[in-house]
Motif scaffolding. Structure first.
Motif, PDB file in Angstrom:
ATOM      1  N   TYR A 229     -19.483  51.328  67.331  1.00 11.33           N
ATOM      2  CA  TYR A 229     -20.152  52.596  67.593  1.00 11.33           C
ATOM      3  C   TYR A 229     -19.135  53.733  67.557  1.00 11.33           C
ATOM      4  CZ  TYR A 229     -23.243  56.040  69.639  1.00 11.33           C
ATOM      5  OH  TYR A 229     -24.007  57.167  69.837  1.00 11.33           O
ATOM      6  N   PRO A 230     -19.412  54.817  66.814  1.00 13.28           N
ATOM      7  CA  PRO A 230     -18.449  55.925  66.673  1.00 13.28           C
ATOM      8  C   PRO A 230     -18.579  56.946  67.798  1.00 13.28           C
ATOM      9  CG  PRO A 230     -20.293  56.305  65.200  1.00 13.28           C
ATOM     10  CD  PRO A 230     -20.564  54.981  65.888  1.00 13.28           C
ATOM     11  N   TRP A 231     -18.061  56.614  68.978  1.00 15.01           N
ATOM     12  CA  TRP A 231     -18.111  57.544  70.105  1.00 15.01           C
ATOM     13  C   TRP A 231     -17.434  58.853  69.733  1.00 15.01           C
ATOM     14  CZ3 TRP A 231     -21.098  55.673  73.858  1.00 15.01           C
ATOM     15  CH2 TRP A 231     -21.223  54.277  73.987  1.00 15.01           C
ATOM     16  N   GLY A 232     -18.009  59.957  70.154  1.00 15.38           N
ATOM     17  CA  GLY A 232     -17.427  61.260  69.861  1.00 15.38           C
ATOM     18  C   GLY A 232     -17.907  61.815  68.544  1.00 15.38           C
ATOM     19  N   ALA A 233     -17.165  62.775  68.012  1.00 12.29           N
ATOM     20  CA  ALA A 233     -17.571  63.481  66.802  1.00 12.29           C
ATOM     21  C   ALA A 233     -17.637  62.542  65.605  1.00 12.29           C
ATOM     22  CB  ALA A 233     -16.597  64.614  66.507  1.00 12.29           C
ATOM     23  N   ALA A 234     -18.654  62.755  64.759  1.00 17.25           N
ATOM     24  CA  ALA A 234     -18.795  61.989  63.511  1.00 17.25           C
ATOM     25  C   ALA A 234     -18.623  62.936  62.338  1.00 17.25           C
ATOM     26  CB  ALA A 234     -20.170  61.332  63.451  1.00 17.25           C
ATOM     27  N   ASP A 235     -17.797  62.557  61.371  1.00 15.09           N
ATOM     28  CA  ASP A 235     -17.505  63.428  60.248  1.00 15.09           C
ATOM     29  C   ASP A 235     -18.566  63.379  59.164  1.00 15.09           C
ATOM     30  OD1 ASP A 235     -15.152  64.306  61.383  1.00 15.09           O
ATOM     31  OD2 ASP A 235     -13.947  62.738  60.455  1.00 15.09           O
ATOM     32  N   ASP A 236     -19.293  62.285  59.063  1.00 16.05           N
ATOM     33  CA  ASP A 236     -20.240  62.096  57.966  1.00 16.05           C
ATOM     34  C   ASP A 236     -21.521  61.475  58.500  1.00 16.05           C
ATOM     35  OD1 ASP A 236     -18.597  62.831  55.616  1.00 16.05           O
ATOM     36  OD2 ASP A 236     -17.385  61.110  56.232  1.00 16.05           O
ATOM     37  N   PRO A 237     -22.603  61.579  57.726  1.00 13.94           N
ATOM     38  CA  PRO A 237     -23.791  60.779  58.060  1.00 13.94           C
ATOM     39  C   PRO A 237     -23.443  59.293  57.974  1.00 13.94           C
ATOM     40  CG  PRO A 237     -24.288  62.441  56.391  1.00 13.94           C
ATOM     41  CD  PRO A 237     -22.801  62.396  56.527  1.00 13.94           C
ATOM     42  N   PRO A 238     -24.241  58.432  58.606  1.00 19.36           N
ATOM     43  CA  PRO A 238     -23.921  57.006  58.597  1.00 19.36           C
ATOM     44  C   PRO A 238     -23.935  56.420  57.187  1.00 19.36           C
ATOM     45  CG  PRO A 238     -25.543  57.526  60.275  1.00 19.36           C
ATOM     46  CD  PRO A 238     -25.415  58.745  59.431  1.00 19.36           C
ATOM     47  N   ALA A 239     -23.044  55.482  56.957  1.00 19.69           N
ATOM     48  CA  ALA A 239     -23.010  54.780  55.684  1.00 19.69           C
ATOM     49  C   ALA A 239     -24.201  53.827  55.576  1.00 19.69           C
ATOM     50  CB  ALA A 239     -21.707  54.005  55.547  1.00 19.69           C
ATOM     51  N   ARG A 240     -24.451  53.350  54.383  1.00 21.99           N
ATOM     52  CA  ARG A 240     -25.609  52.489  54.138  1.00 21.99           C
ATOM     53  C   ARG A 240     -25.579  51.255  55.046  1.00 21.99           C
ATOM     54  NH1 ARG A 240     -27.537  48.229  51.052  1.00 21.99           N
ATOM     55  NH2 ARG A 240     -29.670  48.556  50.297  1.00 21.99           N
ATOM     56  N   ASN A 241     -26.693  51.051  55.755  1.00 22.33           N
ATOM     57  CA  ASN A 241     -26.887  49.902  56.656  1.00 22.33           C
ATOM     58  C   ASN A 241     -25.870  49.845  57.793  1.00 22.33           C
ATOM     59  OD1 ASN A 241     -29.145  49.090  55.268  1.00 22.33           O
ATOM     60  ND2 ASN A 241     -28.108  47.495  54.104  1.00 22.33           N
ATOM     61  N   PHE A 242     -25.272  50.974  58.115  1.00 23.95           N
ATOM     62  CA  PHE A 242     -24.379  51.047  59.265  1.00 23.95           C
ATOM     63  C   PHE A 242     -25.214  51.517  60.455  1.00 23.95           C
ATOM     64  CE2 PHE A 242     -21.088  53.209  61.892  1.00 23.95           C
ATOM     65  CZ  PHE A 242     -20.291  52.116  62.128  1.00 23.95           C
ATOM     66  N   ASP A 243     -25.581  50.571  61.335  1.00 22.14           N
ATOM     67  CA  ASP A 243     -26.512  50.835  62.432  1.00 22.14           C
ATOM     68  C   ASP A 243     -25.927  50.339  63.752  1.00 22.14           C
ATOM     69  OD1 ASP A 243     -28.343  51.835  60.609  1.00 22.14           O
ATOM     70  OD2 ASP A 243     -29.666  50.100  60.665  1.00 22.14           O
ATOM     71  N   PRO A 244     -24.857  50.920  64.253  1.00 19.42           N
ATOM     72  CA  PRO A 244     -24.189  50.389  65.447  1.00 19.42           C
ATOM     73  C   PRO A 244     -25.079  50.452  66.689  1.00 19.42           C
ATOM     74  CG  PRO A 244     -23.343  52.567  64.891  1.00 19.42           C
ATOM     75  CD  PRO A 244     -24.213  52.143  63.749  1.00 19.42           C
ATOM     76  N   GLY A 245     -25.362  49.297  67.248  1.00 19.37           N
ATOM     77  CA  GLY A 245     -26.224  49.201  68.410  1.00 19.37           C
ATOM     78  C   GLY A 245     -27.669  48.886  68.078  1.00 19.37           C
ATOM     79  N   ARG A 246     -28.037  48.890  66.817  1.00 18.71           N
ATOM     80  CA  ARG A 246     -29.423  48.587  66.436  1.00 18.71           C
ATOM     81  C   ARG A 246     -29.692  47.086  66.443  1.00 18.71           C
ATOM     82  NH1 ARG A 246     -32.134  49.164  61.006  1.00 18.71           N
ATOM     83  NH2 ARG A 246     -34.359  49.363  61.452  1.00 18.71           N
ATOM     84  N   TYR A 247     -28.640  46.278  66.355  1.00 20.83           N
ATOM     85  CA  TYR A 247     -28.803  44.829  66.499  1.00 20.83           C
ATOM     86  C   TYR A 247     -28.962  44.508  67.979  1.00 20.83           C
ATOM     87  CZ  TYR A 247     -26.359  45.141  61.980  1.00 20.83           C
ATOM     88  OH  TYR A 247     -25.963  45.470  60.720  1.00 20.83           O
ATOM     89  N   ARG A 248     -30.038  43.790  68.340  1.00 20.19           N
ATOM     90  CA  ARG A 248     -30.295  43.442  69.738  1.00 20.19           C
ATOM     91  C   ARG A 248     -30.677  41.967  69.826  1.00 20.19           C
ATOM     92  NH1 ARG A 248     -33.486  47.913  68.696  1.00 20.19           N
ATOM     93  NH2 ARG A 248     -32.698  49.915  69.480  1.00 20.19           N
ATOM     94  N   CYS A 249     -30.093  41.292  70.784  1.00 20.32           N
ATOM     95  CA  CYS A 249     -30.394  39.882  71.043  1.00 20.32           C
ATOM     96  C   CYS A 249     -31.447  39.812  72.145  1.00 20.32           C
ATOM     97  CB  CYS A 249     -29.114  39.149  71.453  1.00 20.32           C
ATOM     98  SG  CYS A 249     -29.378  37.445  71.965  1.00 20.32           S
ATOM     99  N   ASP A 250     -32.660  39.417  71.783  1.00 16.88           N
ATOM    100  CA  ASP A 250     -33.758  39.413  72.740  1.00 16.88           C
ATOM    101  C   ASP A 250     -33.478  38.538  73.959  1.00 16.88           C
ATOM    102  OD1 ASP A 250     -36.684  37.996  73.441  1.00 16.88           O
ATOM    103  OD2 ASP A 250     -36.768  40.163  73.165  1.00 16.88           O
ATOM    104  N   PRO A 251     -32.970  37.299  73.797  1.00 16.74           N
ATOM    105  CA  PRO A 251     -32.689  36.492  74.990  1.00 16.74           C
ATOM    106  C   PRO A 251     -31.690  37.153  75.943  1.00 16.74           C
ATOM    107  CG  PRO A 251     -32.717  35.100  73.043  1.00 16.74           C
ATOM    108  CD  PRO A 251     -32.759  36.514  72.557  1.00 16.74           C
ATOM    109  N   LEU A 252     -30.724  37.882  75.397  1.00 15.93           N
ATOM    110  CA  LEU A 252     -29.757  38.566  76.251  1.00 15.93           C
ATOM    111  C   LEU A 252     -30.448  39.667  77.055  1.00 15.93           C
ATOM    112  CD1 LEU A 252     -26.592  38.996  76.829  1.00 15.93           C
ATOM    113  CD2 LEU A 252     -26.883  40.976  75.349  1.00 15.93           C
ATOM    114  N   PHE A 253     -31.267  40.491  76.394  1.00 15.11           N
ATOM    115  CA  PHE A 253     -31.968  41.568  77.095  1.00 15.11           C
ATOM    116  C   PHE A 253     -32.902  41.010  78.169  1.00 15.11           C
ATOM    117  CE2 PHE A 253     -30.189  44.259  73.960  1.00 15.11           C
ATOM    118  CZ  PHE A 253     -30.379  45.578  74.351  1.00 15.11           C
TER     119      PHE A 253
END
Length: 266
Positions: free
Chosen positions: A88-112
């Protein structure tokens, strides 16, 4: 750098296709990942043994399910290690996200489920209501009481009110917090099911599905000022505007992304 004037003047649309995938998006180191979860969720995750995260409740969740996965498989069947694949890019981001770059969008249901509750009723029994924008545009927001989430949300609210009147339209009439439901177009539970996500005013939101994109959005859009993002991120809430599959009204408590970054240097 994303232009602040464009943020506040009503929107930003940038082509995403020419960007490259960040070099640091890669499988997480297992031992570091395990420690990151232990540090992120104290009293709930108490150890790591035989490849499993061990919970105080007695539950166990495999850190790595052993499957080779591409983007779609990580999204559909994430294990905890997969959740840390994109830093996850905490702080300022220089560019829009790259293709399929989704930090935090992956979620493990059993963990939650192990962290917050196995069912709607189990989560609902652990809610605490925070008054959002208590001094200016009060609204009740029910959130999970674990991991100091209510106090975090209250601090975020106070920081946002301190930004001034110009920011209130983005924040008043929030679109919700607790809602046991699946994510649109999937059979995966939303983070809202566990009362650890907040959607701000939908009238200023951009969402890749609403933009007419199929599985591959054609452009990135955002109208949320960076000051709002920063207030959430200081309390370890990630922003859906960091995703290639963007959801700019969405904020979600994900402290393991911070602890993994601190431990690994990613």
């Amino acid at each position: 750098m994303l232009n602040r004037r464009a943020f506040l003047a009503g929107g930003l649309a940038l082509a995403a296709s020419p960007l490259r995938t960040p070099a640091r998006a890669q499988p997480a180191d297992p031992s570091v990942a395990a420690q990151a979860f232990i540090d992120a969720y104290p009293q709930a995750i108490v150890g790591y043994a035989n490849g499993d995260l061990v919970f105080a409740s007695g539950a166990r969740v495999a850190l790595d399910d052993g499957r080779d996965k591409d983007f779609d498989r990580r999204l559909e069947n994430a294990d905890p290690q997969d959740m840390l694949h994109d830093p996850y890019p905490w702080g300022a981001a220089d560019d829009p996200p790259a293709r399929n770059f989704d930090p935090g969008r992956y979620r493990c249901d059993p963990l939650f489920r192990a962290l917050y509750g196995e069912s709607r009723d189990a989560v609902a029994a652990q809610l605490e209501t925070v008054t959002w924008l208590a001094n200016t545009r009060p609204s009740p927001l029910p959130v999970h009481r674990a991991f100091d989430v209510p106090a975090r949300v209250a601090r975020i609210s106070a920081k946002l009110e301190a930004l001034g009147e110009a920011f209130l339209p983005y924040l008043a009439e929030p679109a919700g917090s607790f809602n046991w439901r699946v994510i649109a177009g999937t059979d995966r539970l939303s983070a809202h099911s566990f009362a650890v996500a907040i959607d701000i005013n939908v009238n200023f939101a951009d969402y890749w599905r609403w933009a007419g994109g199929g599985p591959d959005p054609s452009e990135y859009r955002n109208r949320i000022p960076p000051e709002i993002v920063a207030a959430f991120e200081t309390e370890d809430f990630i922003w859906g505007g960091r995703w290639y599959h963007y959801d700019t009204m969405h904020f979600e408590y994900r402290p393991e992304l911070r602890t993994y970054a601190d431990l690994s240097g990613r």
